[in-house]
Write an enzyme that holds these catalytic residues in place. Sequence first.
Site, PDB file in Angstrom:
ATOM      1  N   ARG A   1       8.600  29.111 -26.211  1.00 45.24           N
ATOM      2  CA  ARG A   1       9.242  28.672 -27.454  1.00 45.24           C
ATOM      3  C   ARG A   1       8.428  29.042 -28.694  1.00 45.24           C
ATOM      4  O   ARG A   1       8.984  29.130 -29.786  1.00 45.24           O
ATOM      5  CB  ARG A   1       9.478  27.154 -27.426  1.00 45.24           C
ATOM      6  CG  ARG A   1      10.625  26.725 -26.526  1.00 45.24           C
ATOM      7  CD  ARG A   1      10.978  25.264 -26.717  1.00 45.24           C
ATOM      8  NE  ARG A   1       9.880  24.381 -26.315  1.00 45.24           N
ATOM      9  CZ  ARG A   1       9.694  23.938 -25.065  1.00 45.24           C
ATOM     10  NH1 ARG A   1      10.514  24.327 -24.102  1.00 45.24           N
ATOM     11  NH2 ARG A   1       8.698  23.129 -24.786  1.00 45.24           N
TER      12      ARG A   1
ATOM     13  N   ALA B   1     -16.778  35.655 -28.559  1.00 44.19           N
ATOM     14  CA  ALA B   1     -18.233  35.771 -28.625  1.00 44.19           C
ATOM     15  C   ALA B   1     -18.744  36.030 -30.038  1.00 44.19           C
ATOM     16  O   ALA B   1     -19.851  36.536 -30.217  1.00 44.19           O
ATOM     17  CB  ALA B   1     -18.703  36.880 -27.688  1.00 44.19           C
TER      18      ALA B   1
ATOM     19  N   ASP C   1     -14.836  47.609 -24.841  1.00 38.22           N
ATOM     20  CA  ASP C   1     -15.420  46.438 -25.510  1.00 38.22           C
ATOM     21  C   ASP C   1     -16.837  46.212 -24.984  1.00 38.22           C
ATOM     22  O   ASP C   1     -17.317  45.081 -24.874  1.00 38.22           O
ATOM     23  CB  ASP C   1     -14.554  45.198 -25.307  1.00 38.22           C
ATOM     24  CG  ASP C   1     -14.915  44.058 -26.266  1.00 38.22           C
ATOM     25  OD1 ASP C   1     -15.605  44.325 -27.273  1.00 38.22           O
ATOM     26  OD2 ASP C   1     -14.518  42.906 -26.001  1.00 38.22           O
TER      27      ASP C   1
ATOM     28  N   ALA D   1     -18.212  37.685 -23.058  1.00 35.31           N
ATOM     29  CA  ALA D   1     -18.832  38.269 -24.257  1.00 35.31           C
ATOM     30  C   ALA D   1     -18.823  39.792 -24.139  1.00 35.31           C
ATOM     31  O   ALA D   1     -19.840  40.420 -23.838  1.00 35.31           O
ATOM     32  CB  ALA D   1     -20.251  37.751 -24.435  1.00 35.31           C
TER      33      ALA D   1
END
Length: 378
Positions: free
Chosen positions: A217, A130, A264, A299
Amino acid sequence: MSVISAGAIVLDGRVCRPGWLTVDAGRVSACGSGAPPVPADDDFADCVAVPGFIDMHCHGGDGVSYPEAPERAAALHAAHGTTGGLASLVTAAPDVLLAQVRTLADATRRGVVNGIHLEGPWLSGRHCGAHDPSWLRGPDPGEIDALLTAGDGAIAMVTLAPELPGAPAAIRRLVDAGIVVALGHTDAAYEQTQAAIDAGASVGTHLFNAMRALHHREPGPVPALLGDPRVTVELIADGVHLHAGVVRHVVAAAGPDRVALVTDAMAAAGVGDGAFTLGGLGVDVSGGVARLRGTATIAGSTATMDRLFATAVELLGGDDAALAAAARMTAATPAKALGLDGVGVLTVGSAANLVVMNAELQVLRVMSRGVWLTEGEP
């Protein structure tokens, strides 16, 4: 001096049923299991008391971002048990970012937050999430110095992508300045991540989210961050950013002493659904999930730390071991990652920062430095 007792209390990392502590001059002066030595001033017989939460990655709440109204955003999260943490900034134009840092440096000096987290602008365009891609850039020594000057010691953590040109030198510069370097929003290879950790990076920003996915990998940053004992990994355990099985796996692999739960959170935390902005970008919140307008890109979150705490207790089994682990991941571990002394635990000499929750783990009271901030549910 005041005496507080609770049906269960997490003291120095262990659950006491019942337990008690005394508060004097904003600090814990004594504590123990069983009944208190004198009658309690505050008796929470059917409740759980834990250390005040520390959120090391939070952008705002109550309808505002931290640079818009620091006190208002901090008050919203304090009502949900957050008694410390960082104010996070997203990518912005150089002049805007400098102004925001100055604003939050003042808020840090006034004790509104413990410091500033720069999440950007030195991030990968492939995993910008975001963040406004038009303002992403590589770390420039001149900009770093200007931001450090503007922050005047308040910048506590910087998230960057270690594969960017100039990133290795930037990591060394920031670490030398006493700043925690976090790796995130990155397309780095496993080896590049390892090199950044060797240079001093010590946090993985919201592990799995906005970083190269694990491949058998070409493993990328996830196993390098998860497997290194020098690194604390952030998890957004809000039920949106990560599957419950992933949260359990990371806690089992790294242990709660290396996992920091973070919100967050953006401006919508504590407000509900609607239209908001994050770093100048439009965000729509529906069903409590924030997404960039017109996209499926998450976001930030609308979570608060009490929600993460309760989720962690449930995911880890709901017993006393889960309670102790959740207390570490929401308080002791982020405090250690940020180098914050005297907080994150309840023990003799620590700050009297605590959260009292009912049996359903809903916040009833919050104390910060010996002062009750809330009464009743937020």
